[in-house]
Design an enzyme around this catalytic site. Structure first.
Site, PDB file in Angstrom:
ATOM      1  N   LYS A  31       0.782  -1.246   0.000  1.00 25.73           N
ATOM      2  CA  LYS A  31       0.000   0.000   0.000  1.00 25.73           C
ATOM      3  C   LYS A  31       0.811   1.291   0.000  1.00 25.73           C
ATOM      4  CE  LYS A  31      -3.347  -1.018  -0.662  1.00 25.73           C
ATOM      5  NZ  LYS A  31      -3.604  -1.680  -2.002  1.00 25.73           N
ATOM      6  N   HIS A  77       6.986  -7.211  -2.453  1.00 22.51           N
ATOM      7  CA  HIS A  77       6.750  -6.642  -1.122  1.00 22.51           C
ATOM      8  C   HIS A  77       7.708  -7.259  -0.109  1.00 22.51           C
ATOM      9  CE1 HIS A  77       3.319  -4.384  -2.314  1.00 22.51           C
ATOM     10  NE2 HIS A  77       2.470  -5.377  -2.399  1.00 22.51           N
ATOM     11  N   ARG A 110       5.765   4.808   2.442  1.00 21.39           N
ATOM     12  CA  ARG A 110       4.629   5.703   2.722  1.00 21.39           C
ATOM     13  C   ARG A 110       4.456   5.771   4.233  1.00 21.39           C
ATOM     14  NH1 ARG A 110      -1.606   4.689   0.558  1.00 21.39           N
ATOM     15  NH2 ARG A 110      -2.303   6.849   0.812  1.00 21.39           N
ATOM     16  N   SER A 157      -4.880   2.353   4.465  1.00 22.56           N
ATOM     17  CA  SER A 157      -5.001   1.820   3.113  1.00 22.56           C
ATOM     18  C   SER A 157      -4.987   0.287   3.131  1.00 22.56           C
ATOM     19  CB  SER A 157      -3.853   2.351   2.252  1.00 22.56           C
ATOM     20  OG  SER A 157      -3.955   1.885   0.931  1.00 22.56           O
ATOM     21  N   ARG A 213      -8.430   3.855  -4.069  1.00 18.77           N
ATOM     22  CA  ARG A 213      -9.401   4.225  -3.048  1.00 18.77           C
ATOM     23  C   ARG A 213      -9.486   5.737  -2.879  1.00 18.77           C
ATOM     24  NH1 ARG A 213      -9.451   4.996   2.436  1.00 18.77           N
ATOM     25  NH2 ARG A 213      -7.208   5.233   2.198  1.00 18.77           N
ATOM     26  N   GLY A 233      -6.052   7.882  -2.567  1.00 21.11           N
ATOM     27  CA  GLY A 233      -4.828   8.460  -3.109  1.00 21.11           C
ATOM     28  C   GLY A 233      -4.443   9.775  -2.465  1.00 21.11           C
TER      29      GLY A 233
HETATM   30  P1  A3P Z   1      -5.261   4.524  -0.739  1.00 23.51           P
HETATM   31  O1  A3P Z   1      -5.857   3.234  -0.279  1.00 23.51           O
HETATM   32  O2  A3P Z   1      -4.842   5.395   0.413  1.00 23.51           O
HETATM   33  O3  A3P Z   1      -6.121   5.261  -1.706  1.00 23.51           O
HETATM   34  P2  A3P Z   1      -0.119  -0.199  -3.673  1.00 23.51           P
HETATM   35  O4  A3P Z   1      -0.201  -0.001  -5.156  1.00 23.51           O
HETATM   36  O5  A3P Z   1       1.280  -0.261  -3.186  1.00 23.51           O
HETATM   37  O6  A3P Z   1      -0.989  -1.317  -3.234  1.00 23.51           O
HETATM   38  O7  A3P Z   1      -0.692   1.153  -3.024  1.00 23.51           O
HETATM   39  C1  A3P Z   1      -2.053   1.492  -3.155  1.00 23.51           C
HETATM   40  C2  A3P Z   1      -2.280   2.895  -2.667  1.00 23.51           C
HETATM   41  O8  A3P Z   1      -1.698   3.816  -3.620  1.00 23.51           O
HETATM   42  C3  A3P Z   1      -3.764   3.238  -2.578  1.00 23.51           C
HETATM   43  O9  A3P Z   1      -3.879   4.181  -1.519  1.00 23.51           O
HETATM   44  C4  A3P Z   1      -3.988   3.840  -3.947  1.00 23.51           C
HETATM   45  O10 A3P Z   1      -5.147   4.641  -4.054  1.00 23.51           O
HETATM   46  C5  A3P Z   1      -2.729   4.674  -4.084  1.00 23.51           C
HETATM   47  N1  A3P Z   1      -2.476   5.068  -5.476  1.00 23.51           N
HETATM   48  C6  A3P Z   1      -2.429   4.251  -6.550  1.00 23.51           C
HETATM   49  N2  A3P Z   1      -2.254   4.967  -7.666  1.00 23.51           N
HETATM   50  C7  A3P Z   1      -2.178   6.263  -7.289  1.00 23.51           C
HETATM   51  C8  A3P Z   1      -2.016   7.492  -7.998  1.00 23.51           C
HETATM   52  N3  A3P Z   1      -1.914   7.519  -9.318  1.00 23.51           N
HETATM   53  N4  A3P Z   1      -1.995   8.644  -7.281  1.00 23.51           N
HETATM   54  C9  A3P Z   1      -2.101   8.606  -5.940  1.00 23.51           C
HETATM   55  N5  A3P Z   1      -2.278   7.495  -5.215  1.00 23.51           N
HETATM   56  C10 A3P Z   1      -2.307   6.325  -5.889  1.00 23.51           C
END
Ligand code: A3P
Length: 296
Positions: free
Chosen positions: A48, A110, A132, A140, A258, A260
């Site tokens: 995440k 991961h 993060r 998240s 979700r 971002g």
């Molecule tokens: P949130 O759940 O806070 O929205 P991963 O890809 O490592 O699983 O991370 C997912 C997180 O990155 C999610 O956070 C997702 O919305 C966010 N994310 C993915 N693409 C994004 C983008 N283009 N801009 C900002 N956040 C992004």
């Protein structure tokens, strides 16, 4: 491969000192014996932290000339295979990687730093680590575990947060993960350590850092295209990148893309949870000079 055919959720267990599930440990020998290549690019994150975001940026930087075909027909999780993934009924990450015909290979992981297959160090492959802040990561991850049927049941938020603090999450402790990779970075020039918060604050600046680390010199036009395509709202609508092609996700519960945002934790943490979390955090992180921003 219909959704109904999925087995019950996996359980969490201790694997060589790290909480894991069978989906990331059953293929262990093949993962450890994975043959990296010097031009492989690995995107390593705790879950995440923005792995998908950076995966898409790199995929566009390297393979935009193959668009639109690739963009419209091959989901991102197939373009950027997940090294340690081993879910029955799905191709394993290792097999997918060995069968990739495009190069360089962009690889998602991961794994905590000490679990990374040795070959990546021997080959000096480039590694991009994205971190993060712990609070947004926990929120998240909670929503992700609710909608991802290949993850253990998350239970309620307060017990989840407690387990997050204790490192009883798939891929273990957030603190150990970010610190482990940070320490490694101090001794290896093949690691670029990025922060999700910086990517949000100034995507262009981080894109430039990525390009210089990768020795890429994209045209202004391509850079602008990439920036446009990876905007949260655009990626959210992009069927090949928004997770809707991933069969283990249940979008009725929560979307993959979700929110971002930086600071969404404030909508989840109670004042008491925040105090407890901060106190525990300071103890866990006091041996490190790593600094995170929880608001912008
Ligand atoms: P949130 O759940 O806070 O929205 P991963 O890809 O490592 O699983 O991370 C997912 C997180 O990155 C999610 O956070 C997702 O919305 C966010 N994310 C993915 N693409 C994004 C983008 N283009 N801009 C900002 N956040 C992004």
């Amino acid at each position: 491969r219909s959704k109904m055919a999925l087995p019950p959720r996996p359980i969490l267990f201790e694997f060589r000192g790290v909480s894991m599930t069978k989906y990331f440990t059953e293929n262990w020998d093949n993962i450890q014996n994975f043959k990296a290549r010097p031009d492989d690019i690995l995107i390593a994150t705790y879950p995440k932290a923005g792995n998908t975001w950076v995966s898409y940026i790199l995929d566009l930087l390297y393979f935009s000339h193959m668009l639109p075909k690739r963009k419209d027909s091959v989901p991102l999780h197939e373009r950027v295979p997940f090294l340690e993934m081993y879910i029955p009924g799905f191709p394993s990450g290792v097999n997918e990687l060995n069968q990739l015909t495009t190069s360089p290979r962009i690889i998602k992981t991961h794994l905590p730093v000490h679990f990374l297959p040795k070959s990546f160090w021997d080959q000096n492959s480039k590694i991009i680590y994205v971190a993060r802040n712990a609070k947004d990561t926990a929120v998240s991850y909670f929503h992700f575990d609710r909608m991802n049927r290949a993850q253990p049941e998350p239970g309620d938020w307060s017990s989840y947060l407690q387990r997050f603090m204790e490192g009883k999450m798939v891929f273990g402790s957030w603190h150990d993960h970010v610190k482990g990779w940070w320490e490694k970075k101090q001794t290896r020039s093949n690691i670029l350590y990025l922060f999700y918060e910086d990517l949000i604050e100034d995507t262009e600046k981080e894109l430039n850092r990525l390009c210089s680390f990768l020795d890429l010199a994209p045209t202004t036009e391509l850079k602008n295209q990439v920036r446009e395509k990876v905007l949260f709202d655009n990626m959210r609508k992009d069927k090949m990148a928004n997770g809707s092609a991933d069969e283990v996700f249940d979008f009725k519960i929560s979307p993959f893309m979700r929110k971002g945002k930086v600071g969404d934790w404030k909508n989840h943490f109670t004042v008491q949870q925040d105090e407890q979390f901060n106190e525990h955090y300071d103890r866990e992180m006091r041996d490190s000079d790593l600094q995170f921003r929880t608001v912008l």
